[in-house]
Design a protein around this motif. Structure first.
Motif, PDB file in Angstrom:
ATOM      1  N   PRO A  93       0.823  -1.218   0.000  1.00 49.02           N
ATOM      2  CA  PRO A  93       0.000   0.000   0.000  1.00 49.02           C
ATOM      3  C   PRO A  93       0.857   1.270   0.000  1.00 49.02           C
ATOM      4  N   HIS A  94       0.545   2.199  -0.892  1.00 47.37           N
ATOM      5  CA  HIS A  94       1.222   3.495  -0.976  1.00 47.37           C
ATOM      6  C   HIS A  94       0.172   4.610  -1.020  1.00 47.37           C
ATOM      7  N   ILE A  95       0.550   5.760  -0.492  1.00 45.03           N
ATOM      8  CA  ILE A  95      -0.282   6.947  -0.640  1.00 45.03           C
ATOM      9  C   ILE A  95       0.505   7.990  -1.408  1.00 45.03           C
ATOM     10  N   ARG A  96      -0.220   8.934  -1.992  1.00 48.41           N
ATOM     11  CA  ARG A  96       0.402  10.002  -2.763  1.00 48.41           C
ATOM     12  C   ARG A  96       0.410  11.278  -1.923  1.00 48.41           C
ATOM     13  N   GLU A  97       1.611  11.774  -1.635  1.00 48.10           N
ATOM     14  CA  GLU A  97       1.729  13.054  -0.951  1.00 48.10           C
ATOM     15  C   GLU A  97       1.257  14.171  -1.877  1.00 48.10           C
ATOM     16  N   THR A  98       0.830  15.277  -1.298  1.00 51.25           N
ATOM     17  CA  THR A  98       0.474  16.440  -2.099  1.00 51.25           C
ATOM     18  C   THR A  98       1.252  17.640  -1.595  1.00 51.25           C
ATOM     19  N   VAL A  99       1.538  18.535  -2.499  1.00 53.65           N
ATOM     20  CA  VAL A  99       2.258  19.751  -2.158  1.00 53.65           C
ATOM     21  C   VAL A  99       1.249  20.812  -1.745  1.00 53.65           C
ATOM     22  N   ALA A 100       1.465  21.431  -0.608  1.00 49.17           N
ATOM     23  CA  ALA A 100       0.511  22.409  -0.103  1.00 49.17           C
ATOM     24  C   ALA A 100       0.405  23.610  -1.029  1.00 49.17           C
ATOM     25  N   ASP A 101      -0.766  24.189  -1.089  1.00 51.14           N
ATOM     26  CA  ASP A 101      -0.948  25.406  -1.871  1.00 51.14           C
ATOM     27  C   ASP A 101      -0.030  26.500  -1.341  1.00 51.14           C
ATOM     28  N   ARG A 102       0.371  27.384  -2.230  1.00 53.00           N
ATOM     29  CA  ARG A 102       1.230  28.486  -1.811  1.00 53.00           C
ATOM     30  C   ARG A 102       0.494  29.422  -0.870  1.00 53.00           C
ATOM     31  N   GLU A 103      -0.798  29.525  -1.036  1.00 52.14           N
ATOM     32  CA  GLU A 103      -1.593  30.359  -0.155  1.00 52.14           C
ATOM     33  C   GLU A 103      -2.588  29.468   0.574  1.00 52.14           C
ATOM     34  N   LEU A 104      -2.591  29.563   1.886  1.00 48.71           N
ATOM     35  CA  LEU A 104      -3.463  28.734   2.713  1.00 48.71           C
ATOM     36  C   LEU A 104      -4.536  29.614   3.341  1.00 48.71           C
ATOM     37  N   GLU A 105      -5.781  29.193   3.221  1.00 45.54           N
ATOM     38  CA  GLU A 105      -6.873  29.900   3.891  1.00 45.54           C
ATOM     39  C   GLU A 105      -7.337  29.055   5.059  1.00 45.54           C
ATOM     40  N   THR A 106      -7.273  29.628   6.233  1.00 48.20           N
ATOM     41  CA  THR A 106      -7.659  28.943   7.466  1.00 48.20           C
ATOM     42  C   THR A 106      -8.879  29.619   8.060  1.00 48.20           C
ATOM     43  N   TRP A 107      -9.859  28.809   8.416  1.00 52.12           N
ATOM     44  CA  TRP A 107     -11.047  29.303   9.106  1.00 52.12           C
ATOM     45  C   TRP A 107     -11.184  28.573  10.436  1.00 52.12           C
ATOM     46  N   ALA A 108     -11.505  29.319  11.477  1.00 53.98           N
ATOM     47  CA  ALA A 108     -11.678  28.731  12.806  1.00 53.98           C
ATOM     48  C   ALA A 108     -13.087  28.983  13.307  1.00 53.98           C
ATOM     49  N   ALA A 109     -13.698  27.951  13.865  1.00 52.14           N
ATOM     50  CA  ALA A 109     -14.973  28.082  14.575  1.00 52.14           C
ATOM     51  C   ALA A 109     -14.663  28.005  16.063  1.00 52.14           C
ATOM     52  N   VAL A 110     -14.965  29.063  16.799  1.00 50.46           N
ATOM     53  CA  VAL A 110     -14.584  29.153  18.206  1.00 50.46           C
ATOM     54  C   VAL A 110     -15.837  29.149  19.075  1.00 50.46           C
ATOM     55  N   ASP A 111     -15.970  28.123  19.881  1.00 53.76           N
ATOM     56  CA  ASP A 111     -17.098  27.967  20.794  1.00 53.76           C
ATOM     57  C   ASP A 111     -16.810  28.785  22.060  1.00 53.76           C
ATOM     58  N   LEU A 112     -17.613  29.808  22.301  1.00 50.89           N
ATOM     59  CA  LEU A 112     -17.458  30.649  23.496  1.00 50.89           C
ATOM     60  C   LEU A 112     -18.737  30.618  24.327  1.00 50.89           C
ATOM     61  N   SER A 113     -19.385  29.456  24.347  1.00 49.77           N
ATOM     62  CA  SER A 113     -20.609  29.298  25.133  1.00 49.77           C
ATOM     63  C   SER A 113     -20.281  29.262  26.621  1.00 49.77           C
ATOM     64  N   ALA A 114     -21.327  29.219  27.443  1.00 50.29           N
ATOM     65  CA  ALA A 114     -21.162  29.388  28.883  1.00 50.29           C
ATOM     66  C   ALA A 114     -20.272  28.326  29.521  1.00 50.29           C
ATOM     67  N   SER A 115     -20.244  27.127  28.975  1.00 52.37           N
ATOM     68  CA  SER A 115     -19.427  26.081  29.586  1.00 52.37           C
ATOM     69  C   SER A 115     -17.940  26.375  29.471  1.00 52.37           C
ATOM     70  N   LEU A 116     -17.569  27.301  28.554  1.00 51.97           N
ATOM     71  CA  LEU A 116     -16.164  27.691  28.424  1.00 51.97           C
ATOM     72  C   LEU A 116     -15.760  28.725  29.463  1.00 51.97           C
ATOM     73  N   ASP A 117     -16.731  29.373  30.107  1.00 48.03           N
ATOM     74  CA  ASP A 117     -16.440  30.377  31.144  1.00 48.03           C
ATOM     75  C   ASP A 117     -16.173  29.685  32.474  1.00 48.03           C
ATOM     76  N   PHE A 118     -15.256  28.770  32.464  1.00 42.44           N
ATOM     77  CA  PHE A 118     -15.018  27.923  33.638  1.00 42.44           C
ATOM     78  C   PHE A 118     -13.574  27.474  33.630  1.00 42.44           C
ATOM     79  N   GLY A 119     -12.983  27.435  34.783  1.00 46.43           N
ATOM     80  CA  GLY A 119     -11.612  26.954  34.890  1.00 46.43           C
ATOM     81  C   GLY A 119     -11.204  26.858  36.341  1.00 46.43           C
ATOM     82  N   THR A 120     -10.604  25.746  36.721  1.00 41.20           N
ATOM     83  CA  THR A 120     -10.200  25.549  38.118  1.00 41.20           C
ATOM     84  C   THR A 120      -8.694  25.374  38.258  1.00 41.20           C
ATOM     85  N   ALA A 121      -7.965  25.524  37.146  1.00 46.01           N
ATOM     86  CA  ALA A 121      -6.510  25.303  37.203  1.00 46.01           C
ATOM     87  C   ALA A 121      -5.792  26.580  36.771  1.00 46.01           C
TER      88      ALA A 121
END
Length: 312
Positions: free
Chosen positions: A80-108
């Motif tokens: 079995p072999h896989i084919r590597e790919t060369v990354a695009d010269r320009e990368l577009e990154t999108w982030a989905a950030v969950d900031l709901s109430a359960s994230l307003d918590f920390g004990t450390a």
């Protein structure tokens, strides 16, 4: 909530109103100081993107994406072999950030919300450079904030600040991770990297939206956890509150209750991990009681080793 005066050196800065600019500047310097040079411009180091140009074929390794299997080479070599790919010269990154109430918590060392913002800062730094662009959608359960994808370090700072300044949700407002991921998936965007940052608590109903993201983009899930998400301390009788529903309940933390809570939490985390594997997402866990940058470094190094056939 974590006490900023007791923070260990590795903890991200407290995101306090009135001192947000200074906190984010400190976070940027920390990320730069400890992550600079880790990728050296190689997009494939964080999460290998689909790329557009075919690269070299190499032997299949456990964990490789079978969608990149090179059947011609596999048939010719009977291995079995896989084919590597060369990354695009320009990368577009999108982030989905969950900031709901359960994230307003920390004990450390910090709150989960602060750790989520720190994770976003690291993603921005690790994907910066060239003509790369960064965008984000963030939700506190009550409102959705969308920041378009653009390039440049100044814009990345502005995006991070806008995300960090998303208001804390009103009491009793629940988050909806599936809706947040769907907001990232639609409208369709150019192929790139999609990052989902959440504690992944609550109902596991986000698989379809995540699978849709994974079909078009490289997908990274960053799970932020606090020790109290996985175990209860022995503190006798205590009042527990659900930050997303406002419901409260007085319980006595007996050994039996602690064991049952730990077992249920472990089962939930195992299912989250299994579902993320199933939708094709890379999975990074950050904890409020652990050196988060060291955890990111270990994750990146492991990914690079896996995609280079065990050689870094």
């Amino acid at each position: 909530m974590s006490n900023s005066g007791d923070r260990p050196e590795w903890a991200p800065p407290a995101l306090q109103a009135g001192r947000m600019r200074e906190a984010l500047r400190s976070l940027e310097l920390t990320v730069r100081g400890r992550l600079d040079g880790l990728l050296q411009g190689n997009h494939l180091g964080l999460v290998p993107g689909p790329g557009t140009e075919p690269g070299e074929a190499r032997t299949y390794q456990p964990g490789d994406d079978v969608r990149r299997m090179d059947w011609a080479v596999t048939a010719r070599t009977t291995e079995p072999h896989i084919r590597e790919t060369v990354a695009d010269r320009e990368l577009e990154t999108w982030a989905a950030v969950d900031l709901s109430a359960s994230l307003d918590f920390g004990t450390a060392g910090c709150t989960k919300r602060e750790l989520a913002i720190a994770g976003l800062a690291a993603v921005g730094h690790l994907t910066a450079g060239g003509g790369n662009r960064l965008g984000a959608v963030a939700s506190n359960g009550a409102e959705l904030t969308r920041v378009p994808a653009r390039g440049g370090s100044d814009y990345a700072r502005a995006l991070l600040r806008r995300t960090a300044e998303v208001p804390h949700p009103p009491e009793g407002v629940s988050g909806d991770l599936a809706a947040l991921v769907e907001a990232l998936r639609r409208p369709p965007r150019r192929r790139g990297l999609a990052v989902v940052i959440s504690d992944f608590l609550g109902p596991i109903e986000w698989q379809r939206a995540m699978r849709g993201l994974s079909a078009r983009h490289s997908l990274l899930a960053i799970e932020v956890l606090d020790p109290r998400d996985v175990e209860l301390p022995s503190v006798g009788t205590v009042q527990l509150s659900d930050p997303e529903t406002g419901k409260q309940r007085e319980v006595t933390t007996t050994p039996l209750l602690r064991r049952e809570f730990a077992a249920a939490a472990a089962a939930h985390r195992e299912r989250v991990a299994a579902e993320l594997r199933r939708v094709g997402a890379a999975h990074l866990v950050l904890r409020t009681d652990s050196d988060w940058i060291a955890d990111i470094v270990r994750f990146v190094v492991a990914r690079k080793r896996g995609w280079s056939g065990g050689v870094v």
